[in-house]
Design a protein around this motif. Structure first.
Motif, PDB file in Angstrom:
ATOM      1  N   GLN A 158       0.836  -1.196   0.000  1.00 54.17           N
ATOM      2  CA  GLN A 158       0.000   0.000   0.000  1.00 54.17           C
ATOM      3  C   GLN A 158       0.879   1.257   0.000  1.00 54.17           C
ATOM      4  OE1 GLN A 158      -3.522   0.513   0.135  1.00 54.17           O
ATOM      5  NE2 GLN A 158      -3.573  -1.622  -0.544  1.00 54.17           N
ATOM      6  N   PRO A 159       0.434   2.335  -0.631  1.00 57.23           N
ATOM      7  CA  PRO A 159       1.168   3.602  -0.515  1.00 57.23           C
ATOM      8  C   PRO A 159       1.363   3.977   0.946  1.00 57.23           C
ATOM      9  CG  PRO A 159      -0.545   3.764  -2.193  1.00 57.23           C
ATOM     10  CD  PRO A 159      -0.758   2.443  -1.498  1.00 57.23           C
ATOM     11  N   GLY A 160       2.560   4.425   1.279  1.00 56.61           N
ATOM     12  CA  GLY A 160       2.855   4.799   2.652  1.00 56.61           C
ATOM     13  C   GLY A 160       3.410   3.683   3.509  1.00 56.61           C
ATOM     14  N   ASN A 161       3.537   2.470   2.930  1.00 51.22           N
ATOM     15  CA  ASN A 161       4.081   1.335   3.682  1.00 51.22           C
ATOM     16  C   ASN A 161       5.598   1.219   3.552  1.00 51.22           C
ATOM     17  OD1 ASN A 161       1.622   0.607   4.642  1.00 51.22           O
ATOM     18  ND2 ASN A 161       1.555  -1.418   3.720  1.00 51.22           N
ATOM     19  N   GLY A 162       6.252   2.313   3.205  1.00 45.10           N
ATOM     20  CA  GLY A 162       7.708   2.304   3.097  1.00 45.10           C
ATOM     21  C   GLY A 162       8.226   2.360   1.683  1.00 45.10           C
ATOM     22  N   GLY A 163       7.366   2.097   0.709  1.00 40.50           N
ATOM     23  CA  GLY A 163       7.790   2.190  -0.685  1.00 40.50           C
ATOM     24  C   GLY A 163       7.560   3.583  -1.239  1.00 40.50           C
ATOM     25  N   GLN A 164       7.932   3.764  -2.505  1.00 42.75           N
ATOM     26  CA  GLN A 164       7.764   5.054  -3.169  1.00 42.75           C
ATOM     27  C   GLN A 164       6.533   5.078  -4.074  1.00 42.75           C
ATOM     28  OE1 GLN A 164      11.581   6.509  -4.847  1.00 42.75           O
ATOM     29  NE2 GLN A 164      12.567   4.875  -3.662  1.00 42.75           N
ATOM     30  N   ASN A 165       5.784   3.981  -4.113  1.00 42.32           N
ATOM     31  CA  ASN A 165       4.603   3.931  -4.972  1.00 42.32           C
ATOM     32  C   ASN A 165       3.492   4.814  -4.416  1.00 42.32           C
ATOM     33  OD1 ASN A 165       4.807   1.701  -2.991  1.00 42.32           O
ATOM     34  ND2 ASN A 165       2.711   1.217  -3.636  1.00 42.32           N
ATOM     35  N   GLN A 166       2.828   5.522  -5.318  1.00 43.98           N
ATOM     36  CA  GLN A 166       1.754   6.432  -4.956  1.00 43.98           C
ATOM     37  C   GLN A 166       0.372   5.817  -5.143  1.00 43.98           C
ATOM     38  OE1 GLN A 166       2.445   9.976  -7.295  1.00 43.98           O
ATOM     39  NE2 GLN A 166       4.639   9.943  -6.836  1.00 43.98           N
ATOM     40  N   ARG A 167       0.326   4.669  -5.799  1.00 46.27           N
ATOM     41  CA  ARG A 167      -0.936   3.974  -6.036  1.00 46.27           C
ATOM     42  C   ARG A 167      -0.833   2.548  -5.515  1.00 46.27           C
ATOM     43  NH1 ARG A 167      -1.093   3.975 -12.129  1.00 46.27           N
ATOM     44  NH2 ARG A 167       1.153   4.315 -11.843  1.00 46.27           N
ATOM     45  N   THR A 168      -1.971   1.916  -5.355  1.00 45.28           N
ATOM     46  CA  THR A 168      -1.974   0.527  -4.922  1.00 45.28           C
ATOM     47  C   THR A 168      -1.439  -0.372  -6.028  1.00 45.28           C
ATOM     48  OG1 THR A 168      -4.199   0.043  -5.752  1.00 45.28           O
ATOM     49  CG2 THR A 168      -4.013   0.951  -3.514  1.00 45.28           C
TER      50      THR A 168
END
Length: 328
Positions: A240-250
């Motif tokens: 999920q976004p905000g779980n430590g990665g840089q992805n902004q979408r699911t």
């Protein structure tokens, strides 16, 4: 019905002979590739006859071997260019039956981006196929950004195909099994390792934010999604976004917008059903994995799909025609 297949391989020994012996070292084609070499070399003989017999309208060809990755950034660009020129020459008299994905000099990313553009504009190639890691590096490494940028600009996809695992991975995971001290290729490659590594490759692109940086980029993977559909819900919750990665979408939103899968080598209905339930009908395309699978196996599988004709047509050709800009 028009039928297009996307993961269909070729290999030309005259190109391998251009690799200096001191660079090639002990690296040899896999046993399967050696056995299939006559079929890999052929394009307009047995291959085309088989396409005619099975009803395949078009194959998108790609180079099976990864010799170019043995070459450094000074030698790889010319080698890849020669390979692409030769492939284009071999298919030029059958434009309605064959097109291709470019062979890229991945050890020289800027040159790889240029070669992608050259082959798309000069020969009408439909994107590029990248095989596994390059000198141990996944595609989320910043140095590969020019390739993604150029692919997005050109509007062509990158097909990520499995490659032979790095030696360290071979040693750690796929060797010393029971009394067998050497690597066990079926686990390392086609039986498991290839597919899990490609799934990891795509997940790294997600977490690194590559899909968000290049929101129009399209990525293709084979083998019914390289294990990702079976992990769909669990992986979506993990990344999920905000779980430590840089992805902004699911994961789900990203992959449904930018990831496509092919059926290559997977010819039973249960994996297809999982793919339909997860990534969806608009992201699935037929492939055979010729000559490692037969064209007839792919057609028998297609004929066994229990979906309305218009949905079968999407898998058979519609999605590929749209993604690759093919003119039926």
């Amino acid at each position: 019905m028009r039928i297009v297949t996307l993961e269909e391989h070729v290999s030309f020994p005259e190109m391998t002979k251009l690799i200096p012996a001191d660079i090639l070292g002990n690296k040899k084609p896999s046993g399967a590739a050696t056995l299939m070499m006559p079929k890999l070399v052929d394009i307009t003989g047995e291959r085309l006859n088989s396409m005619n017999d099975s009803g395949i309208s078009m194959q998108v060809l790609s180079v099976e071997n990864t010799d170019v990755n043995l070459l450094d950034s000074t030698l790889a660009p010319e080698f890849a260019s020669k390979y692409n020129n030769l492939l284009a020459e071999k298919i030029k008299d059958h434009p309605e039956r064959f097109t291709a994905f470019a062979h890229l000099p991945m050890t020289a990313p800027e040159a790889a981006a240029d070669e992608l553009e050259r082959t798309v504009k000069t020969y009408g190639f439909r994107g590029a196929m990248v095989k596994g890691l390059t000198n141990g590096d996944f595609l989320d490494a910043p140095k590969f950004a020019p390739i993604f940028e150029r692919a997005e600009k050109l509007g062509v996809p990158i097909y990520i195909h499995p490659g032979v695992p790095p030696d360290a991975v071979m040693d750690a995971y796929y060797s010393n099994i029971g009394n067998n001290t050497g690597p066990f290729d079926p686990i390392a490659c086609w039986g498991w390792g290839w597919h899990s590594e490609t799934a990891i490759h795509v997940l790294r692109l997600l977490v690194a934010g590559i899909f968000d940086t290049y929101p129009k980029l399209k990525i293709i993977i084979g083998h019914m999604g390289e294990m990702l559909p079976i992990m769909w819900d669990r992986s979506n919750k993990s990344f999920q976004p905000g779980n430590g990665g840089q992805n902004q979408r699911t994961l789900i939103d990203t992959f449904r917008q930018q990831l496509y899968i092919t059926t290559s080598g997977f010819f039973t209905q249960p994996p297809l059903q999982i793919a339909l339930d997860t990534i969806g009908i608009d992201n699935i395309m037929l492939s055979v994995d010729y000559p490692f699978s037969s064209n007839q196996m792919g057609i028998d599988f297609l004929n066994g799909i229990q979906l309305p004709p218009e949905q079968v047509a999407k898998i058979a050709h519609g999605n590929a025609d749209k993604l690759l800009g093919l003119q039926p």
